[in-house]
Motif scaffolding. Structure first.
Motif, short mmCIF file in Angstrom:
data_model
loop_
_atom_site.label_atom_id
_atom_site.label_comp_id
_atom_site.label_asym_id
_atom_site.label_seq_id
_atom_site.Cartn_x
_atom_site.Cartn_y
_atom_site.Cartn_z
N SER A 1 7.58 4.62 1.27
CA SER A 1 7.73 3.05 0.93
C SER A 1 8.06 2.65 2.35
O SER A 1 7.51 1.15 2.34
CB SER A 1 8.92 2.85 -0.03
OG SER A 1 8.51 3.36 -1.39
N GLU A 2 8.97 3.01 2.88
CA GLU A 2 9.21 2.63 4.37
C GLU A 2 7.82 2.34 5.18
O GLU A 2 7.70 1.40 5.99
CB GLU A 2 10.55 3.31 4.82
CG GLU A 2 11.44 2.97 4.44
CD GLU A 2 12.85 3.63 4.87
OE1 GLU A 2 12.59 4.14 6.19
OE2 GLU A 2 13.97 3.70 4.40
N ILE B 1 4.66 2.46 4.37
CA ILE B 1 3.89 1.44 3.77
C ILE B 1 4.09 0.14 4.44
O ILE B 1 3.43 -0.69 4.53
CB ILE B 1 3.75 1.43 2.21
CG1 ILE B 1 3.05 2.95 1.98
CG2 ILE B 1 2.87 0.39 1.78
CD1 ILE B 1 3.19 3.16 0.38
N SER B 2 5.74 -0.33 4.22
CA SER B 2 6.06 -1.47 4.65
C SER B 2 5.67 -1.84 6.09
O SER B 2 5.06 -3.09 6.49
CB SER B 2 7.53 -1.41 4.48
OG SER B 2 7.95 -2.67 4.75
N GLY B 3 5.80 -0.86 7.18
CA GLY B 3 5.41 -0.94 8.52
C GLY B 3 4.01 -1.12 8.44
O GLY B 3 3.50 -2.06 9.52
N ARG C 1 -0.92 -7.29 8.20
CA ARG C 1 -0.88 -8.69 7.89
C ARG C 1 -0.91 -9.45 9.00
O ARG C 1 -1.77 -10.55 9.11
CB ARG C 1 0.50 -8.71 7.13
CG ARG C 1 0.68 -10.49 6.69
CD ARG C 1 2.01 -10.53 5.99
NE ARG C 1 3.05 -9.99 6.46
CZ ARG C 1 3.64 -8.89 5.96
NH1 ARG C 1 3.32 -8.29 5.30
NH2 ARG C 1 4.88 -8.60 6.58
N THR D 1 11.22 7.08 -1.20
CA THR D 1 11.42 5.88 -0.42
C THR D 1 10.78 6.04 0.99
O THR D 1 10.76 5.06 1.70
CB THR D 1 12.87 5.49 -0.27
OG1 THR D 1 13.59 6.90 0.15
CG2 THR D 1 13.49 5.33 -1.86
N GLU E 1 1.85 -2.42 6.44
CA GLU E 1 1.68 -3.91 5.87
C GLU E 1 1.90 -5.04 6.94
O GLU E 1 1.27 -5.85 7.29
CB GLU E 1 2.29 -3.97 4.52
CG GLU E 1 1.47 -3.21 3.42
CD GLU E 1 2.21 -3.87 2.08
OE1 GLU E 1 3.05 -4.25 1.86
OE2 GLU E 1 1.37 -3.96 1.06
N ALA E 2 2.71 -4.67 7.70
CA ALA E 2 3.45 -5.73 8.43
C ALA E 2 2.30 -5.79 9.65
O ALA E 2 2.09 -6.99 10.15
CB ALA E 2 4.75 -5.27 9.01
#
Length: 207
Positions: free
Chosen positions: A47-48, A50-52, A58, A44, A54-55
């Motif tokens: 995962s966190e 990658i989330s940042g 994007r 995880t 992608e934000a």
């Protein structure tokens, strides 16, 4: 120039032309995509991150291509093919190793820097020695003295830096460093918990 602009705008209005945003990067020879190499997608922590990523991507109109790359130098060969084919403009490497056969793409290491300081690669991360020392000192300040450090793979600089910071804090406090081998995976953490439960739980665990 004003007349030319007016004629172009008039032609656009008459034909209903809409710019093809997908074709624009092709003209600029850009994929508008960044490759992210992760050592363990099941973790995880990554995962966190990658989330940042992608934000941010994007917001800039860039896509993120994520690849699960075990800590094995040969695992990066398929990613090199993606980069050489122009399907990504650069790579963010979270697995602590360069991709084989460096090409003309941009490379940035994240979290885990390369062990060879002579390799001129941009790195984004923290001071792991200082962070590990501060975390251990926090546990010591809470009154814990029997603190076990669950390590990562021994050949990674991240493991070495964390161990260095942990040991510095323990020795400074007159406490004995206690190391337990791990590999940064959830499975190794579970195994370590079982082992510690069987042998007698410590005051705290730093991992």
């Amino acid at each position: 120039a004003h007349d030319t602009r007016s004629r172009v705008e008039s032609a656009i209005a008459q034909t209903g032309y809409i710019a093809n945003s997908a074709a624009q990067p092709l003209r600029r020879q850009e994929a508008r995509t960044v490759l992210v190499a992760v050592p363990d997608l099941g973790n995880t922590f990554f995962s966190e991150l990658i989330s940042g990523m992608e934000a941010v991507a994007r917001h800039r109109g860039v896509a993120v291509l994520v690849a699960d790359v075990p800590r094995d130098p040969s695992a990066g060969k398929r990613l090199v093919e993606v980069l050489n084919a122009g399907r990504a403009d650069g790579a963010l490497l979270l697995h602590g190793a360069l991709l084989p056969g460096r090409g003309g793409w941009t490379t940035v290491t994240v979290c885990e820097e390369l062990s060879d300081p002579e390799l001129a690669v941009t790195h984004v991360g923290i001071d792991n020695v200082a962070a590990a020392q501060e975390a251990t000192e926090h546990l010591l300040a809470m009154g814990h003295t029997h603190i076990v450090h669950l390590t990562g793979p021994p050949d990674t600089i991240l493991t070495q830096q964390r161990r260095e910071g942990y040991a510095a804090a323990m020795l400074s406090a007159g406490a004995r460093p206690l190391l337990l081998d791990g590999d940064f995976s959830i499975a190794s953490g579970y195994s370590a918990g079982e082992l510690l439960a069987a042998e007698g739980l410590p005051d705290a665990v730093f991992c």
